[in-house]
Design a protein around this motif. Structure first.
Motif, PDB file in Angstrom:
ATOM      1  N   UNK A  16       0.836  -1.190   0.000  1.00 32.41           N
ATOM      2  CA  UNK A  16       0.000   0.000   0.000  1.00 32.41           C
ATOM      3  C   UNK A  16       0.878   1.251   0.000  1.00 32.41           C
ATOM      4  N   UNK A  17       1.945   1.157   0.806  1.00 34.86           N
ATOM      5  CA  UNK A  17       2.845   2.302   0.901  1.00 34.86           C
ATOM      6  C   UNK A  17       3.507   2.578  -0.439  1.00 34.86           C
ATOM      7  N   UNK A  18       3.896   1.513  -1.147  1.00 35.51           N
ATOM      8  CA  UNK A  18       4.530   1.688  -2.443  1.00 35.51           C
ATOM      9  C   UNK A  18       3.579   2.272  -3.467  1.00 35.51           C
ATOM     10  N   UNK A  23      -6.528   5.470  -0.421  1.00 40.14           N
ATOM     11  CA  UNK A  23      -5.320   5.435  -1.233  1.00 40.14           C
ATOM     12  C   UNK A  23      -5.674   5.132  -2.682  1.00 40.14           C
ATOM     13  N   UNK A  24      -6.587   4.173  -2.855  1.00 41.48           N
ATOM     14  CA  UNK A  24      -6.993   3.839  -4.210  1.00 41.48           C
ATOM     15  C   UNK A  24      -7.714   5.033  -4.848  1.00 41.48           C
ATOM     16  N   UNK A  25      -8.511   5.768  -4.046  1.00 38.80           N
ATOM     17  CA  UNK A  25      -9.184   6.950  -4.587  1.00 38.80           C
ATOM     18  C   UNK A  25      -8.179   7.990  -5.038  1.00 38.80           C
ATOM     19  N   UNK A  26      -7.099   8.165  -4.258  1.00 39.10           N
ATOM     20  CA  UNK A  26      -6.150   9.208  -4.640  1.00 39.10           C
ATOM     21  C   UNK A  26      -5.444   8.826  -5.931  1.00 39.10           C
ATOM     22  N   UNK A  27      -5.267   7.507  -6.155  1.00 34.52           N
ATOM     23  CA  UNK A  27      -4.728   7.086  -7.448  1.00 34.52           C
ATOM     24  C   UNK A  27      -5.679   7.454  -8.576  1.00 34.52           C
ATOM     25  N   UNK A  58      -1.861   6.296 -12.417  1.00 38.47           N
ATOM     26  CA  UNK A  58      -3.018   6.559 -11.565  1.00 38.47           C
ATOM     27  C   UNK A  58      -3.982   5.391 -11.536  1.00 38.47           C
ATOM     28  N   UNK A  59      -4.270   4.820 -12.713  1.00 41.39           N
ATOM     29  CA  UNK A  59      -5.208   3.693 -12.707  1.00 41.39           C
ATOM     30  C   UNK A  59      -4.588   2.448 -12.107  1.00 41.39           C
ATOM     31  N   UNK A  98      -5.000  -1.423  -7.837  1.00 43.75           N
ATOM     32  CA  UNK A  98      -4.349  -2.219  -6.794  1.00 43.75           C
ATOM     33  C   UNK A  98      -4.921  -1.861  -5.425  1.00 43.75           C
ATOM     34  N   UNK A  99      -5.326  -0.594  -5.251  1.00 44.56           N
ATOM     35  CA  UNK A  99      -5.925  -0.212  -3.978  1.00 44.56           C
ATOM     36  C   UNK A  99      -7.245  -0.917  -3.734  1.00 44.56           C
ATOM     37  N   UNK A 100      -8.051  -1.060  -4.800  1.00 43.46           N
ATOM     38  CA  UNK A 100      -9.331  -1.751  -4.641  1.00 43.46           C
ATOM     39  C   UNK A 100      -9.096  -3.211  -4.256  1.00 43.46           C
ATOM     40  N   UNK A 101      -8.103  -3.845  -4.916  1.00 45.25           N
ATOM     41  CA  UNK A 101      -7.804  -5.248  -4.596  1.00 45.25           C
ATOM     42  C   UNK A 101      -7.365  -5.375  -3.141  1.00 45.25           C
ATOM     43  N   UNK A 102      -6.502  -4.436  -2.713  1.00 51.26           N
ATOM     44  CA  UNK A 102      -5.994  -4.489  -1.337  1.00 51.26           C
ATOM     45  C   UNK A 102      -7.135  -4.313  -0.329  1.00 51.26           C
ATOM     46  N   UNK A 103      -8.035  -3.370  -0.614  1.00 56.25           N
ATOM     47  CA  UNK A 103      -9.169  -3.158   0.286  1.00 56.25           C
ATOM     48  C   UNK A 103     -10.000  -4.418   0.403  1.00 56.25           C
ATOM     49  N   UNK A 104     -10.179  -5.079  -0.736  1.00 59.93           N
ATOM     50  CA  UNK A 104     -10.956  -6.315  -0.759  1.00 59.93           C
ATOM     51  C   UNK A 104     -10.302  -7.375   0.140  1.00 59.93           C
ATOM     52  N   UNK A 105      -8.967  -7.497  -0.003  1.00 68.28           N
ATOM     53  CA  UNK A 105      -8.248  -8.490   0.800  1.00 68.28           C
ATOM     54  C   UNK A 105      -8.391  -8.158   2.285  1.00 68.28           C
ATOM     55  N   UNK A 106      -8.216  -6.871   2.617  1.00 68.55           N
ATOM     56  CA  UNK A 106      -8.273  -6.493   4.035  1.00 68.55           C
ATOM     57  C   UNK A 106      -9.662  -6.725   4.603  1.00 68.55           C
ATOM     58  N   UNK A 107     -10.689  -6.394   3.816  1.00 71.59           N
ATOM     59  CA  UNK A 107     -12.057  -6.594   4.292  1.00 71.59           C
ATOM     60  C   UNK A 107     -12.324  -8.065   4.522  1.00 71.59           C
ATOM     61  N   UNK A 108     -11.813  -8.897   3.612  1.00 69.95           N
ATOM     62  CA  UNK A 108     -12.037 -10.327   3.764  1.00 69.95           C
ATOM     63  C   UNK A 108     -11.336 -10.823   5.026  1.00 69.95           C
ATOM     64  N   UNK A 109     -10.103 -10.322   5.259  1.00 63.58           N
ATOM     65  CA  UNK A 109      -9.356 -10.767   6.440  1.00 63.58           C
ATOM     66  C   UNK A 109     -10.067 -10.343   7.715  1.00 63.58           C
ATOM     67  N   UNK A 110     -10.739  -9.183   7.697  1.00 66.47           N
ATOM     68  CA  UNK A 110     -11.418  -8.707   8.900  1.00 66.47           C
ATOM     69  C   UNK A 110     -12.869  -9.133   8.931  1.00 66.47           C
ATOM     70  N   UNK A 111     -13.294  -9.868   7.908  1.00 60.91           N
ATOM     71  CA  UNK A 111     -14.654 -10.387   7.862  1.00 60.91           C
ATOM     72  C   UNK A 111     -15.691  -9.249   7.835  1.00 60.91           C
ATOM     73  N   UNK A 112     -15.424  -8.250   7.031  1.00 61.36           N
ATOM     74  CA  UNK A 112     -16.331  -7.110   6.959  1.00 61.36           C
ATOM     75  C   UNK A 112     -16.846  -6.927   5.536  1.00 61.36           C
TER      76      UNK A 112
END
Lengths: 60, 351
Positions: free
Chosen positions: A1-3, B220-224, B243-244, B249-263
């Motif tokens: 994320x940082x990168x 972060x993904x929005x700022x991209x 930017x895209x 990648x930010x959307x994918x990361x958010x998805x992974x984090x949400x899945x890990x936190x069960x949200x």
């Protein structure tokens, strides 16, 4: 994320292009501020990522 | 020299995009991540050099000053910040990136006539940058305050918050539409920024500290995306590709984090609160660790007394995990988790 955050600092290019060669006072001030913000984002983004990755490197 | 520049500049931009893609790929694996980061940094340097040469602004003292001041501040921040403050630090940097996009769009909005031909899509993108960039910046400031302990980590809510949010979003979108219809009104852009800033604050206030990292990944993904939109405004495709990349990648990361936190992703994106005052859970529940896992882990036969002891330990651990999955704040989750695990260690030492 940082990168990827550092990569989103590509808006620095936009800041450079917007501020370069224009002469309005408002444009100049806004452009300068944008360049400073984006430069902080880019430089600190890559350095911080590097510091974090250093922690994961296996030490001999 | 001029002809050399016309060849070198497009080549430089091409190299930039390729290096960003390669760098992101390398960042995905622990072994090559440092190289990936370095590739990204090189790509950024090439892009800046190419932009300076293309616009012939190498000699501009103002830009040099901005780059030097920003770079020095950034280096200072990166080197002096404590390792424990890293998450909010990255968030804050990201907020700066969003703010820079907002300012670039502002410069474009304040001089529509000098741009030559009128392009409605540029104004539409301008409004979008003002909207997304301001939500990102203020949302991240609130998240930073929460992680830093400046604002209460608890959920801050009031009656009708959803309605106020919807109203603010409608106002910002309406102003965006108006700015496309009437591009000569320069004051519309600051108005969009103001409405979106309020929306950014209100969106993140009701989110508890434990979920802030997910919010930051999303923003972060929005700022991209807003960097990519800046590319559309300036008619510059070099901003669009990186930017895209960040947006996706930010959307994918958010998805992974949400899945890990069960949200549910939407519940974090919109600050929606489920029953019991917590963001809504995804439809899946935590799987119980059974005896099969235990046997595979320890190699014990199920009926031995050691296995029975291990089973009771496992149950204890399982209980603590389940509690840690419903934290109310970042710190209380860490506290609870550490106290449970020390109790578990004490119990295993006693036996």
């Amino acid at each position: 994320m940082s990168g990827s955050n550092a990569i989103s600092g590509i808006t620095l290019i936009g800041a450079l292009m917007a501020t370069g060669g224009e002469h309005g006072a408002l444009t100049r001030a806004l452009g300068l501020l944008a360049v400073i913000f984006a430069a902080i984002d880019v430089v600190a983004g890559f350095l911080v990522t590097h510091r974090m990755l250093e922690m994961f490197r296996n030490r001999p | 020299v001029n002809q050399l520049a016309t060849v070198l500049v497009p080549l430089g931009y091409l190299a930039t995009s390729a290096l960003f893609i390669l760098g992101l790929r390398d960042l995905a694996h622990p072994g090559t991540a440092i190289r990936g980061n370095a590739l990204g940094a090189v790509a950024m340097a090439v892009a800046v050099a190419a932009a300076l040469i293309e616009r012939r602004i190498l000699g501009s003292g103002r830009i040099a000053m901005g780059l030097v001041v920003g770079g020095a501040l950034g280096a200072l921040l990166a080197e002096t910040i404590q390792m424990t403050a890293m998450p909010h630090m990255v968030a804050l940097l990201n907020g700066f990136g969003g703010a820079a996009s907002v300012l670039v769009a502002w410069t474009a909005a304040s001089k529509p006539a000098s741009r030559g031909r009128f392009r409605p899509e540029a104004f539409w993108c301008n409004g979008r940058i003002g909207f997304v960039g301001s939500v990102t910046f203020w949302g991240i400031l609130v998240g930073f305050g929460k992680l830093q302990g400046l604002i209460s980590e608890k959920q801050i809510r009031f009656r009708g918050q959803q309605a106020v949010n919807a109203l603010l979003a409608a106002v910002a979108l309406g102003l965006g539409g108006w700015s496309v219809a009437a591009p000569s009104i320069g004051a519309l852009y600051p108005a969009i920024v103001a409405a979106s800033s309020a929306l950014g604050v209100l969106l993140v206030l009701p989110i508890a500290g434990a979920h802030i990292p997910v919010v930051i990944a999303l923003l972060n993904s929005y700022s991209g995306l807003s960097a990519a939109a800046t590319g559309f405004v300036l008619d510059n495709d070099r901003l669009v590709i990186p930017g895209s990349l960040v947006g996706a990648s930010g959307v994918v990361l958010t998805r992974i984090m949400c899945r890990a936190m069960n949200r549910l992703r939407a519940s974090i994106a919109f600050g929606v609160i489920g029953p019991g005052g917590r963001p809504q859970l995804r439809g899946r529940c935590v799987r119980r660790a059974g005896e099969g896992h235990l046997r595979r882990r320890t190699g014990h036969v199920a009926r031995s007394s050691a296995a029975r002891r291990d089973r009771s330990r496992l149950r204890c651990l399982e209980r603590s995990t389940r509690r840690a999955i419903w934290p109310t704040s970042w710190r209380s989750a860490v506290r609870r988790w550490s106290s449970e695990s020390t109790r578990w260690q004490d119990a295993s030492r006693a036996t």
